[in-house]
Design a protein around this motif. Sequence first.
Motif, PDB file in Angstrom:
ATOM      1  N   PRO A 126       0.859  -1.075   0.071  1.00  0.00           N
ATOM      2  CA  PRO A 126       0.016  -0.012   0.110  1.00  0.00           C
ATOM      3  C   PRO A 126       0.783   1.272  -0.036  1.00  0.00           C
ATOM      4  CG  PRO A 126       0.070  -1.016   2.342  1.00  0.00           C
ATOM      5  CD  PRO A 126       0.948  -2.012   1.417  1.00  0.00           C
ATOM      6  N   PHE A 127       0.261   2.414  -0.580  1.00  0.00           N
ATOM      7  CA  PHE A 127       0.741   3.671  -0.293  1.00  0.00           C
ATOM      8  C   PHE A 127       0.028   4.527   0.574  1.00  0.00           C
ATOM      9  CE2 PHE A 127       2.247   1.719  -4.304  1.00  0.00           C
ATOM     10  CZ  PHE A 127       3.436   2.118  -4.430  1.00  0.00           C
ATOM     11  N   ILE A 128       0.573   5.895   0.943  1.00  0.00           N
ATOM     12  CA  ILE A 128      -0.231   6.934   1.442  1.00  0.00           C
ATOM     13  C   ILE A 128      -0.310   7.750   0.455  1.00  0.00           C
ATOM     14  CG2 ILE A 128      -0.432   8.561   3.091  1.00  0.00           C
ATOM     15  CD1 ILE A 128       0.957   6.745   5.038  1.00  0.00           C
ATOM     16  N   LYS A 129      -1.420   7.997  -0.065  1.00  0.00           N
ATOM     17  CA  LYS A 129      -2.193   9.115  -1.252  1.00  0.00           C
ATOM     18  C   LYS A 129      -2.624  10.425  -0.601  1.00  0.00           C
ATOM     19  CE  LYS A 129      -5.056   9.352  -5.036  1.00  0.00           C
ATOM     20  NZ  LYS A 129      -5.825   8.781  -5.894  1.00  0.00           N
ATOM     21  N   VAL A 130      -2.039  11.556  -0.835  1.00  0.00           N
ATOM     22  CA  VAL A 130      -2.291  12.769  -0.515  1.00  0.00           C
ATOM     23  C   VAL A 130      -2.877  13.433  -1.704  1.00  0.00           C
ATOM     24  CG1 VAL A 130      -1.902  14.890   0.746  1.00  0.00           C
ATOM     25  CG2 VAL A 130      -0.710  12.937   1.293  1.00  0.00           C
ATOM     26  N   THR A 131      -4.174  13.712  -1.617  1.00  0.00           N
ATOM     27  CA  THR A 131      -5.011  14.253  -2.736  1.00  0.00           C
ATOM     28  C   THR A 131      -4.625  15.693  -3.037  1.00  0.00           C
ATOM     29  OG1 THR A 131      -7.151  14.481  -1.756  1.00  0.00           O
ATOM     30  CG2 THR A 131      -6.665  12.460  -2.683  1.00  0.00           C
ATOM     31  N   LYS A 152      -1.165   8.123 -12.414  1.00  0.00           N
ATOM     32  CA  LYS A 152      -0.923   9.638 -12.710  1.00  0.00           C
ATOM     33  C   LYS A 152      -2.067  10.605 -12.551  1.00  0.00           C
ATOM     34  CE  LYS A 152       2.819   8.197 -15.786  1.00  0.00           C
ATOM     35  NZ  LYS A 152       3.380   8.379 -17.166  1.00  0.00           N
ATOM     36  N   ASP A 153      -2.397  11.061 -11.346  1.00  0.00           N
ATOM     37  CA  ASP A 153      -3.450  11.715 -11.142  1.00  0.00           C
ATOM     38  C   ASP A 153      -3.198  13.017 -10.353  1.00  0.00           C
ATOM     39  OD1 ASP A 153      -2.970  10.560  -8.641  1.00  0.00           O
ATOM     40  OD2 ASP A 153      -4.468   9.840  -8.211  1.00  0.00           O
ATOM     41  N   LYS A 154      -1.889  13.424 -10.382  1.00  0.00           N
ATOM     42  CA  LYS A 154      -1.451  14.489  -9.801  1.00  0.00           C
ATOM     43  C   LYS A 154      -1.496  14.612  -8.225  1.00  0.00           C
ATOM     44  CE  LYS A 154      -2.618  17.429 -13.792  1.00  0.00           C
ATOM     45  NZ  LYS A 154      -3.192  18.678 -14.385  1.00  0.00           N
ATOM     46  N   ALA A 155      -1.748  13.482  -7.596  1.00  0.00           N
ATOM     47  CA  ALA A 155      -1.656  13.295  -6.280  1.00  0.00           C
ATOM     48  C   ALA A 155      -0.381  12.962  -5.983  1.00  0.00           C
ATOM     49  CB  ALA A 155      -2.717  12.202  -5.601  1.00  0.00           C
ATOM     50  N   LYS A 156      -0.069  13.237  -4.398  1.00  0.00           N
ATOM     51  CA  LYS A 156       1.182  12.802  -4.077  1.00  0.00           C
ATOM     52  C   LYS A 156       1.009  11.426  -3.302  1.00  0.00           C
ATOM     53  CE  LYS A 156       3.445  17.305  -3.160  1.00  0.00           C
ATOM     54  NZ  LYS A 156       4.554  17.132  -4.112  1.00  0.00           N
ATOM     55  N   TYR A 157       2.081  10.552  -3.502  1.00  0.00           N
ATOM     56  CA  TYR A 157       2.213   9.220  -3.171  1.00  0.00           C
ATOM     57  C   TYR A 157       3.385   9.071  -2.191  1.00  0.00           C
ATOM     58  CZ  TYR A 157      -1.634   7.920  -6.292  1.00  0.00           C
ATOM     59  OH  TYR A 157      -2.784   7.789  -7.086  1.00  0.00           O
ATOM     60  N   PHE A 158       3.176   8.407  -0.921  1.00  0.00           N
ATOM     61  CA  PHE A 158       4.352   8.126  -0.450  1.00  0.00           C
ATOM     62  C   PHE A 158       4.227   6.594  -0.062  1.00  0.00           C
ATOM     63  CE2 PHE A 158       3.034  12.330   0.569  1.00  0.00           C
ATOM     64  CZ  PHE A 158       4.433  13.054   0.741  1.00  0.00           C
ATOM     65  N   GLY A 159       5.321   5.837   0.007  1.00  0.00           N
ATOM     66  CA  GLY A 159       5.404   4.493   0.320  1.00  0.00           C
ATOM     67  C   GLY A 159       6.281   3.829  -1.219  1.00  0.00           C
ATOM     68  N   PRO A 160       6.140   2.521  -1.332  1.00  0.00           N
ATOM     69  CA  PRO A 160       5.082   1.591  -0.883  1.00  0.00           C
ATOM     70  C   PRO A 160       5.648   1.068   0.622  1.00  0.00           C
ATOM     71  CG  PRO A 160       6.485   0.436  -2.231  1.00  0.00           C
ATOM     72  CD  PRO A 160       6.711   1.816  -2.598  1.00  0.00           C
ATOM     73  N   TYR A 161       4.797   0.915   1.566  1.00  0.00           N
ATOM     74  CA  TYR A 161       4.992   0.345   2.781  1.00  0.00           C
ATOM     75  C   TYR A 161       4.790  -1.252   2.963  1.00  0.00           C
ATOM     76  CZ  TYR A 161       4.559   5.348   4.070  1.00  0.00           C
ATOM     77  OH  TYR A 161       4.958   6.825   3.908  1.00  0.00           O
TER      78      TYR A 161
END
Length: 620
Positions: free
Chosen positions: A107-112, A128-137
Motif C-alpha cells: 500500500p501507499f499513502i496518497k495525499v490528494t 498519474k492523477d497529480k496526487a502525491k504518493y508516499f511508500g510503498p509500505y
Amino acid sequence: MIYMENNFDIQEELKKLPGQPGVYIMHDEDDHIIYVGKAISLKNRVRQYFQSSRNKGVKIEQMVTHIRRFEYIVTDSELEALVLECNLIKEHHPKYNTMLMDDKTYPFIKVTVNEDYPRVVLARKMVKDKAKYFGPYTSAGAVRDTLDLLHRLFHIRTCNRNLPKDIGKDRPCLNYHIHQCDAPCQGYIEKEEYGKHVQKVLRFLNGDYDSVVKELDEKMNIAAENLEFEKAIEYRELISSVKKIAQKQKITDSSGVDRDVLAVASEGEDAVVQVFFIRGGKLIGRDHFYLRITKDESHKEIMNSFIKQYYAGTPFIPGELMLKEELPDIKLLEEWLSIKRGGKVSLHIPKKGTKEKLVELAENNAIMVLSKDKERLKREEKKTIGAVQQLEELLGIQGLNRMEAFDISNTNGFESVGSMIVYEKGKPKRNDYRKFKIKGIQGADDYGSMREVLTRRFTHGLKERKESEVRGGFTVFPDIILMDGGKGQVNVALEVLDELKLNIPVCGMVKDDNHRTRGLYYQNQEIRIDKSSEAFRLVTRIQDEAHRFAIEYHRKLRGKEQVHSILDDIEGIGPARRKALMRQYMSLEKIKRATIEELTNVPSMNEKSAKSVYDFFHKK
C-alpha cells in the motif's frame, strides 16, 4: 512472427531460425508450455539447447528431453524480447522457468493535493492523477495506524464530498464531533488554513517528526498549566504515537534516495530473495519472497529471474537496486526498469562501506528466513501445490495452475447473482474474483443464470484479448472450470464453451444430501475423493469460497436496499406484498398469468392490490 507446426522436426526447424532478437517458447508432448526464454539471436540461442557438446546444467538437460516442439516470436530489439518474456512467464507459469511463488502488493499513502480540500488515504497502486504518493509500505496495518494518527493530528477530512461545490449541503459527520475534522464541508475552516494543515501532513510524511513533537509538547504544557489535564493526556498520547512511528524509520544513509537492497539464499529447490525498502534515505520495511528453482541454478540466475518477475508487477520502482554481484542482463535490466519508472534506474554492486554491509545484512536475513521457514513452506506446499498435483492425478490433467469456480445465489428466485472465484497454485487470487448481477434471467433458473455468467465472462475475455496485447483480468483463461454442482451445471458450461469455440476442461463439485462435498463429476462420471486427502480439502475450500462470495454479494445488494423488481413499480405493492408474491409464484411469468381472484388469495394481498397487479401486466 509466431512459428507453429503440427509435424515438427526439431533439427529441420533449427535450420530455419532467424538471427534476430525474440522470444522462444518450448512445448512438451502434451503441448504444455514448459519454458520461455529471450534471445538477442534466436538462431544462436535456441540451437544451444540441442547441442550435446555444451555443458547445459541439470535443469536444461532435463527440460530438453521433454521438448517436442518450439515456437518463437521475433521482436525489434532485445528489450522488447525481455518485456514479452516477462508477460509470457507471468501468463503461462512454465515448469522449467524460475518462478516467483508470492504475489504481493504494497500500500501507499496518497495525499490528494489535486483537490481543493485534499484528503489522506490508503492506495493500492500509483496512478498519474497529480496526487502525491508516499511508500510503498510493507504493512497495511502500519499505514492505517499512520492515517489514524494524521487525522487526529491535523484534522484532515475523510469524506468523499465534492468541495467546495457541496459546502453546506449536508450535516458534518461524526469526525467533526469527535474533533478529528474541522468540517470544511460546512465552511468552518478557510481553504488557506486547511492548506496549512495539509502542508504539515506532507512534512510529516517526508520525515519531519521533530517539529510535530515540539508543537505537541508546547500544547501539552499549556494545557497542564491551565489545569486541562484531559487535553494534556491527549497530547501526551499523540506525542507517544508520533515517536513510535518515527522509531520505525531507521536512517540508513544521508543521500535521501529511494533504493531497494536485494539478496538471495538457496537450498535444494527452494530460494528466498530478501528485499530492504529504502525510501527517502530511510529503511521503511523489508520483505522476503519464495521462489521454486532447480538445484543447479546460480544466485545470479535466480536474482535475474526475480527482478524480471517482481518489477514487472510492482507499482513502484526505485532509482537504484543494490545487489551482491553482477547479473547476466544487467544493462538490459537497467534500460527496461528505467523505461518502466520513467527515470534512470541503476543496478549497483557496492564493494565497501555501509552499502556493502546492508547487502550482507539482506543476505543474512534471506538465509535465516530460508532456514526458519523451510518446514512451514513444505507444509504450505503440501496444502496448495501438493493438493493441485493430487487433483491432476485424479482427473488425468496436467498444468492446473489457474482454476476458476462459479456459483449462483438468489432468494426465492429473486435478484440472482453469480460469483467467479480464482485459485492459482492452490491459493485464492482475490484480485481476480468477479461478481455478476444476472440481467437476462427471471425466477429461480440456476442453469439459465449460470449460462449468462459464463457467456459474459468468456465473451468479455475474448473481446479483451483482441483489443489488448497485455494479458490480465478477463483475458487470462483458466486451466480448468469448477462448477458448483454435477452433470447439469457441467453440461451448461460445456455448451457455452462449445458455442465460443473454447477448449477448457470442466469439472463439477458434487455435494451429498447434507450439502457437503462428496466428489467430482468429470467426463460423464463421478469421481470419489479420499476425504483425508489434500485434494479433497482444496475442492471443499474452493466450493465453500465460491458459495461464500456469491452469498456475500447477494446480501450486500439486499442490505443496501438495492434489490429492485418490476413489482416495485406497481402502485400499492410494498416490500411485504412483493415478497409474498415471489414466495407464492416464484417467477414474474407466473404472476403475469395469475387471475385477480388468485392474486387476492396471496397472503397480505387484498382485492385492490390484486387488481393493481393484474392491471399493471394486462393494460395496453
